[in-house]
Motif scaffolding. Structure first.
Motif, PDB file in Angstrom:
ATOM      1  N   VAL A  47      -1.476 -11.572  -9.708  1.00 45.98           N
ATOM      2  CA  VAL A  47      -1.250 -10.957 -11.036  1.00 45.98           C
ATOM      3  C   VAL A  47       0.037 -10.121 -10.467  1.00 45.98           C
ATOM      4  O   VAL A  47       0.606 -10.360 -12.239  1.00 45.98           O
ATOM      5  CB  VAL A  47      -2.316 -10.144 -11.217  1.00 45.98           C
ATOM      6  N   THR A  48      -0.132  -9.224  -9.733  1.00 47.67           N
ATOM      7  CA  THR A  48       1.031  -9.063  -9.715  1.00 47.67           C
ATOM      8  C   THR A  48       2.104  -9.274  -9.777  1.00 47.67           C
ATOM      9  O   THR A  48       3.375  -9.089 -10.976  1.00 47.67           O
ATOM     10  CB  THR A  48       1.452  -7.950  -8.838  1.00 47.67           C
ATOM     11  N   ASP A  49       2.715 -10.278  -9.364  1.00 48.75           N
ATOM     12  CA  ASP A  49       3.620 -11.083  -8.556  1.00 48.75           C
ATOM     13  C   ASP A  49       3.384 -11.775  -9.976  1.00 48.75           C
ATOM     14  O   ASP A  49       5.347 -12.158 -11.156  1.00 48.75           O
ATOM     15  CB  ASP A  49       3.374 -12.766  -8.474  1.00 48.75           C
ATOM     16  N   GLY A 126      -2.744  -4.844 -14.152  1.00 53.09           N
ATOM     17  CA  GLY A 126      -2.744  -6.209 -12.654  1.00 53.09           C
ATOM     18  C   GLY A 126      -4.287  -4.846 -12.681  1.00 53.09           C
ATOM     19  O   GLY A 126      -6.010  -5.129 -11.941  1.00 53.09           O
ATOM     20  N   GLU A 127      -4.177  -3.800 -12.050  1.00 51.03           N
ATOM     21  CA  GLU A 127      -4.751  -3.218 -11.190  1.00 51.03           C
ATOM     22  C   GLU A 127      -5.981  -1.797 -12.974  1.00 51.03           C
ATOM     23  O   GLU A 127      -7.455  -2.062 -12.588  1.00 51.03           O
ATOM     24  CB  GLU A 127      -4.227  -1.992 -10.488  1.00 51.03           C
ATOM     25  N   LEU A 128      -4.834  -1.716 -13.740  1.00 47.77           N
ATOM     26  CA  LEU A 128      -6.445  -1.605 -14.752  1.00 47.77           C
ATOM     27  C   LEU A 128      -7.351  -2.812 -15.065  1.00 47.77           C
ATOM     28  O   LEU A 128      -8.355  -2.198 -15.945  1.00 47.77           O
ATOM     29  CB  LEU A 128      -5.331  -0.939 -15.955  1.00 47.77           C
ATOM     30  N   GLY A 206       4.735   1.159  -4.984  1.00 46.77           N
ATOM     31  CA  GLY A 206       5.541   0.347  -4.628  1.00 46.77           C
ATOM     32  C   GLY A 206       4.817  -1.053  -4.088  1.00 46.77           C
ATOM     33  O   GLY A 206       3.524  -0.979  -4.097  1.00 46.77           O
ATOM     34  N   ARG A 207       5.594  -1.853  -4.348  1.00 44.48           N
ATOM     35  CA  ARG A 207       4.294  -3.574  -3.858  1.00 44.48           C
ATOM     36  C   ARG A 207       3.551  -3.146  -2.628  1.00 44.48           C
ATOM     37  O   ARG A 207       3.915  -2.856  -1.567  1.00 44.48           O
ATOM     38  CB  ARG A 207       5.559  -4.165  -3.166  1.00 44.48           C
ATOM     39  N   GLY A 208       2.206  -3.704  -2.782  1.00 43.06           N
ATOM     40  CA  GLY A 208       1.414  -3.242  -1.408  1.00 43.06           C
ATOM     41  C   GLY A 208       0.875  -1.943  -1.127  1.00 43.06           C
ATOM     42  O   GLY A 208      -0.077  -1.551  -0.353  1.00 43.06           O
ATOM     43  N   GLY A 209       1.186  -0.589  -2.117  1.00 39.98           N
ATOM     44  CA  GLY A 209       1.038   0.139  -2.338  1.00 39.98           C
ATOM     45  C   GLY A 209      -0.343   0.495  -2.298  1.00 39.98           C
ATOM     46  O   GLY A 209      -1.222   2.185  -2.614  1.00 39.98           O
ATOM     47  N   SER A 210      -1.429  -0.512  -2.844  1.00 39.09           N
ATOM     48  CA  SER A 210      -3.051   0.078  -3.234  1.00 39.09           C
ATOM     49  C   SER A 210      -3.779   0.840  -2.076  1.00 39.09           C
ATOM     50  O   SER A 210      -4.359   1.417  -1.618  1.00 39.09           O
ATOM     51  CB  SER A 210      -3.822  -0.909  -3.605  1.00 39.09           C
ATOM     52  N   ASP A 211      -2.976   0.174  -0.361  1.00 40.10           N
ATOM     53  CA  ASP A 211      -3.619   0.592   0.689  1.00 40.10           C
ATOM     54  C   ASP A 211      -3.240   2.140   0.819  1.00 40.10           C
ATOM     55  O   ASP A 211      -3.663   2.859   1.108  1.00 40.10           O
ATOM     56  CB  ASP A 211      -2.483   0.234   1.209  1.00 40.10           C
TER      57      ASP A 211
HETATM   58  N1  ASP Z   1      -1.005  -5.667  -6.588  1.00 44.34           N
HETATM   59  C1  ASP Z   1      -0.032  -4.589  -5.991  1.00 44.34           C
HETATM   60  C2  ASP Z   1       1.431  -5.748  -4.888  1.00 44.34           C
HETATM   61  O1  ASP Z   1       0.661  -7.133  -5.802  1.00 44.34           O
HETATM   62  C3  ASP Z   1      -0.513  -3.738  -5.196  1.00 44.34           C
HETATM   63  C4  ASP Z   1      -1.815  -4.506  -4.127  1.00 44.34           C
HETATM   64  O2  ASP Z   1      -2.108  -5.333  -4.142  1.00 44.34           O
HETATM   65  O3  ASP Z   1      -1.222  -3.653  -2.558  1.00 44.34           O
HETATM   66  O4  ASP Z   1       2.086  -5.528  -4.913  1.00 44.34           O
END
Ligand code: ASP
Ligand code: MG
Length: 464
Positions: A47-49, A126-128, A206-211
């Motif tokens: 979704v973010t992409d 996306g997260e919302l 930042g991308r991948g930032g949900s960690d």
């Molecule tokens: N949705 C965000 C992303 O794709 C954050 C994440 O998934 O960690 O970068």
């Protein structure tokens, strides 16, 4: 004192109806064992992409926005209909976020550019949406939950697209916003990845930032444990696509996981590690689709050697070596500083450096995509030295891979490097460059990209 667990679910873990059903099962059992459970979610996978691609395409052709919205609506509404068919209010909220997306796409189309600040507003959606979906799905199954828009909780600096949380202020907000949710016996479903500045402007980590969000909430909610749920069985000794015998590593130290995260093991965002490390909290990486598997426990570095010596081997492809060579460099101070100054001006990050003691060459590794930019900048920086032949050549290799061998126990054990190189020698792999981290916790070497698998398999055989 009440026990608290923070669980973060990644994009694939909330990426479909069946995945969210797994999340429900996991939350159900966590609910029975912990007083407080907080869930942090990523956007549904892809979704973010899709949000970012749609908005970028809208700069030229605004009808792209409609197509992106149609696909996103279908994905979220279908999942919602399967999990909580009666949830009209949630449908309306998700619809509202998609309307907001359209407005942003139109604005960007008119402006002709997408600023980092607008891109954060776009990618936060996306997260919302996923938080709404997951909170409703949990509630529908009797695990009463409420979606929390964490732009009201996570206070960040103003570095759009790569913001950092201000921990003290965020902790205060957690007390006023999340603690009451716990007190009512509900699970807060928190949007990962996003926050807002003190002025309330949306930012992302930042991308991948949900960690990173998982780690932030672990700290600010003073959780006992943080569980990062992903789609693999924790951290593996090697990429299972390269090595059949790869297996889960039961425990890893923070330093080891940091090295692994830097060199391409994408299980945990490197920035998620520091806040947790500083508080000495327990961090687990687990598989949503195999919850009975124990996963990997990340433990603080306690200075004691860990069992075994080599823990994991990773491959980082798409790299190339840039070499600066010349006899005129011998003993001339400042060449290295100018080299890395020039690279820094191109905004490229250097993944490995090595200089032989003869001082006749310096080589460093950058991603292949930066090859031309870096070469141009370097040739410009050293144009006089090149003209008078103090530097003979500045050249770039074809595609390479960095193979990194990680293990905190290596520093107490002599002969590891020897074993690694003889294993590679036996397998007929040519090593192009070598670097050992001064922490002695990792050794990196560069090989031709076509030899990646051979190298990883050969080294993996040394893992007990
Ligand atoms: N949705 C965000 C992303 O794709 C954050 C994440 O998934 O960690 O970068
Ligand atoms: Mg991730």
């Amino acid at each position: 004192m009440a026990s608290t667990l923070v669980m973060k679910f990644g994009g694939t873990s909330v990426g479909s109806t069946s995945a969210i059903r797994q999340v429900i099962k996991i939350a159900f059992s966590a609910r029975r064992q912990w007083d407080n459970v907080a869930v942090v979610v990523s956007a549904m996978s892809g979704v973010t992409d899709a949000l970012l691609e749609g908005v970028t395409a809208s700069i030229r052709d605004v009808t792209c926005a409609d197509r992106a919205v149609a696909a996103l609506r279908e994905k979220h509404f279908n999942t919602l209909d399967e999990l909580a068919p009666g949830a009209k209010d949630v449908r309306a909220k998700i619809g509202g976020y998609l309307d907001e997306y359209l407005v942003l796409c139109h604005a960007i189309h008119v402006l002709g550019v997408a600023s980092p600040r607008i891109l954060d507003a776009v990618s936060s959606l996306g997260e919302l949406m996923s938080a709404q979906l997951v909170a409703t799905a949990l509630t529908e199954e009797g695990i009463f939950s409420v979606a929390v828009d964490t732009r009201t909780v996570v206070v960040t600096d103003e570095v759009y697209q790569s913001a950092t949380a201000l921990m003290d202020e965020t902790t205060e907000r957690c007390k006023t916003i999340i603690s009451p949710v716990f007190a009512r016996g509900l699970i807060p479903v928190l949007t990962g990845f996003i926050g807002a500045t003190r002025q309330g402007i949306t930012t992302t980590l930042g991308r991948g930032g949900s960690d990173i969000s998982g780690a932030i909430f672990g700290v600010t909610l003073d959780a006992d444990e943080i569980w990062i749920w992903t789609d693999v069985n924790g951290v593996m000794t090697a990429d299972p696509r390269l090595v059949k015998a790869a297996h889960t590593i039961p425990t890893l130290t923070f330093r080891e996981i940091s090295e692994l995260a830097f060199y391409g093991a994408k299980v945990l965002h490197p920035k998620a590690i520091r806040p947790v490390l500083e508080r000495g909290k327990k961090l687990w990486v687990k598989n949503t689709f195999a919850p009975a598997e124990p996963g990997t426990l990340i433990v603080p570095d306690n200075g004691k050697p860990t069992d075994g010596t080599i823990r994991a081997v990773t491959a980082f492809k798409g790299q190339c070596i840039i070499t600066v060579e010349g006899r005129g460099m011998l003993g001339v101070p400042g060449i290295a500083a100018r080299t890395f100054g020039a690279v820094a001006r191109t905004n490229t990050s250097v993944s490995m450096i090595s200089q032989a003691s003869s001082e006749q060459s310096i080589c460093f590794v950058v991603s292949c995509s930066s090859r031309e930019t870096v070469l141009c900048m370097m040739r410009d920086e050293f144009r006089f030295e090149l003209a008078c032949k103090d530097i003979d050549r500045i050249s770039a290799s074809s595609e390479n891979a960095i193979i990194t061998v990680v293990g905190a126990g290596m520093r107490h054990t002599p002969g590891i490097a020897g074993k690694i190189f003889s294993a590679l020698g036996k397998a007929g792999v040519n090593v192009i460059a070598i670097a050992q981290g001064s922490s002695e916790c990792s050794i990196s070497l560069v090989v031709d990209s076509v030899e990646t698998t051979k190298a990883v398999v050969a080294i993996h055989q040394l893992i007990t």
